[in-house]
Design a protein around this motif. Structure first.
Motif, PDB file in Angstrom:
ATOM      1  N   LYS A  70      42.771  30.861  29.636  1.00  9.19           N
ATOM      2  CA  LYS A  70      43.607  31.717  30.471  1.00  9.19           C
ATOM      3  C   LYS A  70      44.425  32.692  29.648  1.00  9.19           C
ATOM      4  O   LYS A  70      44.711  33.799  30.087  1.00  9.19           O
ATOM      5  N   SER A  71      44.809  32.286  28.458  1.00 15.55           N
ATOM      6  CA  SER A  71      45.580  33.192  27.602  1.00 15.55           C
ATOM      7  C   SER A  71      44.689  34.137  26.818  1.00 15.55           C
ATOM      8  O   SER A  71      45.180  35.085  26.211  1.00 15.55           O
ATOM      9  N   ARG A  73      41.188  35.775  27.830  1.00 12.79           N
ATOM     10  CA  ARG A  73      40.117  35.851  28.822  1.00 12.79           C
ATOM     11  C   ARG A  73      38.987  36.783  28.400  1.00 12.79           C
ATOM     12  O   ARG A  73      38.228  37.238  29.245  1.00 12.79           O
ATOM     13  N   GLU A 366      41.868  46.542  40.219  1.00 14.32           N
ATOM     14  CA  GLU A 366      42.741  45.437  39.839  1.00 14.32           C
ATOM     15  C   GLU A 366      43.414  45.599  38.489  1.00 14.32           C
ATOM     16  O   GLU A 366      44.539  45.130  38.308  1.00 14.32           O
ATOM     17  N   PHE A 367      42.729  46.250  37.542  1.00 18.61           N
ATOM     18  CA  PHE A 367      43.197  46.208  36.170  1.00 18.61           C
ATOM     19  C   PHE A 367      43.186  47.589  35.520  1.00 18.61           C
ATOM     20  O   PHE A 367      42.397  48.467  35.891  1.00 18.61           O
ATOM     21  N   TYR A 379      45.843  45.142  31.647  1.00 16.94           N
ATOM     22  CA  TYR A 379      47.051  44.997  32.459  1.00 16.94           C
ATOM     23  C   TYR A 379      46.648  44.864  33.923  1.00 16.94           C
ATOM     24  O   TYR A 379      45.709  45.516  34.380  1.00 16.94           O
ATOM     25  N   LYS A 380      47.365  44.047  34.661  1.00 10.78           N
ATOM     26  CA  LYS A 380      47.042  43.803  36.070  1.00 10.78           C
ATOM     27  C   LYS A 380      47.953  44.636  36.968  1.00 10.78           C
ATOM     28  O   LYS A 380      49.180  44.567  36.865  1.00 10.78           O
ATOM     29  N   ASN A 382      50.075  45.681  40.094  1.00  5.11           N
ATOM     30  CA  ASN A 382      50.806  45.097  41.215  1.00  5.11           C
ATOM     31  C   ASN A 382      51.299  46.257  42.058  1.00  5.11           C
ATOM     32  O   ASN A 382      52.331  46.866  41.759  1.00  5.11           O
ATOM     33  N   TYR A 391      47.631  40.990  31.039  1.00  2.92           N
ATOM     34  CA  TYR A 391      46.813  39.934  31.641  1.00  2.92           C
ATOM     35  C   TYR A 391      45.851  39.308  30.634  1.00  2.92           C
ATOM     36  O   TYR A 391      45.543  38.129  30.710  1.00  2.92           O
ATOM     37  N   ALA A 392      45.336  40.101  29.709  1.00  4.39           N
ATOM     38  CA  ALA A 392      44.398  39.597  28.695  1.00  4.39           C
ATOM     39  C   ALA A 392      44.453  40.536  27.500  1.00  4.39           C
ATOM     40  O   ALA A 392      44.826  41.700  27.628  1.00  4.39           O
ATOM     41  N   LYS A 454      38.231  36.641  34.834  1.00  7.91           N
ATOM     42  CA  LYS A 454      39.545  36.563  35.447  1.00  7.91           C
ATOM     43  C   LYS A 454      39.909  35.108  35.742  1.00  7.91           C
ATOM     44  O   LYS A 454      39.057  34.242  35.850  1.00  7.91           O
ATOM     45  N   GLU A 455      41.213  34.877  35.897  1.00  2.00           N
ATOM     46  CA  GLU A 455      41.685  33.552  36.251  1.00  2.00           C
ATOM     47  C   GLU A 455      41.087  33.150  37.597  1.00  2.00           C
ATOM     48  O   GLU A 455      41.071  33.925  38.550  1.00  2.00           O
TER      49      GLU A 455
END
Length: 763
Positions: A70-71, A73, A366-367, A379-380, A382, A391-392, A454-455
């Protein structure tokens, strides 16, 4: 779900980032009338190199790992190295990548490092066409190259043609068009400026941007090849180019990005600060920071004299590559040394995302993907809060030979004292059924390809939920606290039914189904083993394991020669037979594909060696093993070993073994009683070199083996035995017939344990 191509317009245009020169584009005002006498002078012949000659340029790990921390990806997929089709003194720089999802092709542009001071050697451009039908194993298809005339920077595809932002040694900025049906030539469309820096499709026209002495404007994708007339701005040659701004030495065009509706925006260096221009006429957005690059040489083309000179002023730091993407009413700008910024296209409000060095950007729904001096960063979005949390990120090292998995946890570049891992130029991404694949053009380091998971979409291997026990710090392994389910002949990974009416009081297990398969990575190659006729031997009449006997043993070659050998009790007539593997072939240890612990459990588990059994019992156990102990959790009876180093315990339940009895009636079945009581039969991974001469007074080497027919004669086979720990005889090892079904207790090297294992994990 497909990625929204925020770098694209109308589903097929891609923004292109080019070198630090200028190019322009033109509007077709009737140029396609076939009346262009100079068209042939604006065609460059390209050298076409087949994929076979370029195969060594793509490096991929032997077998990509599908796990995604997760850290971290990102999983390394491939490196596309620079071409060596010219002399070895050239240093090539990867500039851009275009992905065509429809044809499963990737297009990569390169330019050489030759400078304008040496016309004979300054040029060199190449375009790779790469098949990504298998995203994990990209394959070179073709390389198109210009040795002396063109430098390529970026590329886009439209209607079966490639459009490259480029610079020509005697024409300055050009749009180079290559028809993929005739890739041996590039048609040139002249444009004001020293180099074309970017192209995008907007309203079915090519929006073109050039930099030094540059401008921006439009040209038809079908424009005839034509040279821009610098000496006569009102020449008929120039009527096919519609300029939105006259040529300006300080224009500094960088990039063109198109929003979801096809509206184009220009990114440029305006004096000492960056600026975003709305092509439709909106108010320009003035950035508070410059688009800063590393100090470098820029090449200045004089259209009057046709000469090139090196521009070496302080403004050379403004001549680098920068990318902008448009998404949901915002412009995201990679401003080089100034960092990454977001701009509201309605009111011009500026928001700094971070101060990390960045030149390449790509966005989907999304990114935001950024090519930075610290590697790839994701970056994700929002959209509710406007935040862009990290994000990754690309870490410093990956296992580039085998799994592709991260082998560090720190970013690719951290701290001012560390040199850049790569020179970031461009980044793009595309979604497949396997996940999102990201391509980063890293200049002289080539192109790096990563898979982004992705997570929630991680695809781990079978989770390693097998418990284990540690014998102590001096041990290099841990022991599983349970056996592999089933009984196995040595070198086989499938079993028949147990405890299903055969008298086994210890374990019930149905037979492995026909077609059951296991896939593992062995020496970098994917190996699949399936329970079928091919596994057991074509023509032998069975497709699954049915009995533990010599006739049913996978490595029996099916031949018999009558002879005489000495059984334990008497001289007997029988057969001399042969096995097909682990006999006289020099193999003394199980290959991984024959190791049932490795194939069925994976994740680093394997069958222990005889020396590891010895160490466990004699050294770590120190003689502290007890017989007929009952396990309170399972109620099973067996042997309990206590490790002297830490008082950890390991329980081995009585389990017996399957085979043909050699005592009374030669019937098949489970052996549960040994010479001194209940048995613990376990295989090791080692072939036995035990001599049978103590039993065979006739001098035959090898050992007796069990046939599947109780009425048949006994048989004798060379090197038919494998090592096993024999607790019943009071010894640590003994050689036993390989076709007998025994239990397997796996071990795992500590270096393969999880990251939260104690500090000696890398022992």
């Amino acid at each position: 779900m497909k990625l929204k191509p925020y770098l694209q317009s109308l589903g097929c245009a891609v923004m292109l980032l080019l070198a630090a020169s200028c190019t322009d584009d033109a509007l077709d005002n009737g140029a396609n009338n076939g009346q262009n006498p100079e068209a042939d002078s604006n065609v460059v012949t390209l050298t076409v190199l087949d994929g076979a000659s370029q195969q060594g340029r793509i490096h991929t790990p032997a077998a990509p790992d599908t796990r995604a921390l997760k850290s971290q990806r990102l999983q390394y997929v491939a490196t596309i190295k620079s071409t060596e089709w010219q002399d070895k003194d050239h240093v090539w720089s990867a500039t851009s990548v275009y992905i065509d999802d429809d044809t499963k092709q990737a297009y990569v542009t390169w330019h050489s490092d030759r400078q304008a001071t040496n016309h004979a050697q300054m040029w060199g451009g190449a375009l790779d066409i790469i098949s990504i039908a298998n995203e994990d194993k990209p394959q070179m298809t073709q390389t198109l190259a210009s040795e002396e005339e063109l430098k390529f920077n970026n590329v886009m595809k439209y209607s079966e043609k490639l459009y490259l932002s480029a610079m020509h040694h005697s024409k300055g900025g050009v749009v180079a068009r290559v028809d993929l049906n005739t890739p041996t030539k590039a048609e040139l469309i002249g444009f004001p400026g020293s180099s074309v820096n970017a192209i995008a499709l907007s309203d079915e026209k090519l929006m073109v941007v050039s930099g030094f002495k540059g401008t921006y404007g439009t040209v038809s994708p079908s424009q005839e090849p034509i040279e821009y007339d610098y000496d006569n701005p009102k020449s008929d040659k120039n009527q096919y180019v519609t300029l939105n701004q006259e040529m300006d030495k300080d224009f500094g065009g960088k990039y063109v990005a198109v929003d979801e509706g096809g509206r184009a925006y220009i990114l440029r260096q305006n004096g000492d600060k960056g600026q975003i221009i709305d092509v439709k006429g909106g108010t320009p957005i003035n950035m508070s920071v410059p688009l800063l690059s590393e100090n470098k040489y820029a090449e200045d083309f004089d259209p009057t004299t046709g000469d090139w000179t090196v521009e070496g002023t302080r403004r050379s730091e403004y001549f680098g590559k920068h990318v902008m993407v448009i998404r949901e009413g915002y412009a995201y700008v990679a401003a080089g040394k100034s960092g990454i910024f977001k701009y509201n296209l309605m009111d011009g409000k500026e928001t700094k995302i971070n101060g990390i060095f960045a030149t390449g950007l790509y966005a989907d729904e999304e990114f935001l993907y950024a090519a930075t001096g610290s590697g790839l960063r994701i970056y994700k979005f929002n959209d509710e809060t406007g935040d862009l949390p990290l994000y990754a990120f690309e870490v410093e090292t990956y296992d580039e030979e085998k799994t592709g998995a991260p082998t560090s946890t720190t970013a690719a570049t951290t701290g001012a004292d560390k040199p850049k891992r790569h020179s970031p130029n461009f980044v793009t991404a595309h979604r497949t059924d396997k996940g999102i694949y990201i391509y980063i053009a890293y200049g002289q380091s080539g192109v790096r390809v990563y898979k982004f998971v992705k997570e929630g979409e991680e695809q781990p291997e079978e989770p390693d939920d097998h418990p284990w026990v540690d014998p102590g710090d001096d041990s290099d392994i841990v022991w599983a606290t349970e056996d592999v389910e089933g009984y196995y002949a040595w070198g086989e990974i499938f079993h028949t039914a147990h405890g299903m009416g055969d008298g086994n009081p210890y374990e019930q297990a149905p037979a492995d189904a026909e077609g059951l398969s296991f896939t593992r990575i062995i020496d970098g190659q994917e190996v699949t083993v399936t329970n079928n006729a091919e596994y057991w031997g074509e023509g032998r009449g069975y497709t699954t394991k049915t009995i533990y006997s010599f006739d049913n043993y996978r490595y029996f070659d099916g031949t018999r020669t009558e002879g005489v050998f000495q059984d334990r009790r008497e001289e007997r007539e029988g057969y001399f037979t042969k096995l097909t593997k682990y006999t006289l072939d020099g193999k003394t240890k199980l290959d991984p594909e024959d190791d049932v612990a490795f194939m069925r459990w994976g994740d680093g588990w394997r069958m222990p060696t005889i020396s590891e059994w010895y160490q466990m019992v004699a050294e770590f156990g120190g003689g502290k093993w007890e017989v007929n102990v009952t396990d309170p959790e399972t109620g099973r009876t067996g042997i309990l070993i206590t490790f002297t180093a830490n008082n950890n315990t390991l329980f081995l339940p009585f389990a017996g073994a399957y085979g043909i009895s050699d005592r009374e009636d030669d019937t098949p079945g489970l052996w549960t009683e040994g010479w001194d009581g209940p048995e613990c039969y376990y295989w090791t991974s080692d072939l036995s070199n035990q001599s049978a001469s103590a039993y065979d007074k006739l001098g035959n080497t090898g050992g007796w083996i069990h046939t599947g027919n109780p009425m048949a004669k006994f048989a004798w086979s060379v090197e038919s035995k494998a090592w096993m720990p024999d607790f019943a005889l009071g010894t640590v090892w003994n050689g036993y017939n390989r076709c007998i079904g025994m239990k397997v207790r796996p071990v795992k090297d500590k270096k393969n344990m999880p990251e939260d294992f104690p500090e000696w994990q890398n022992k």
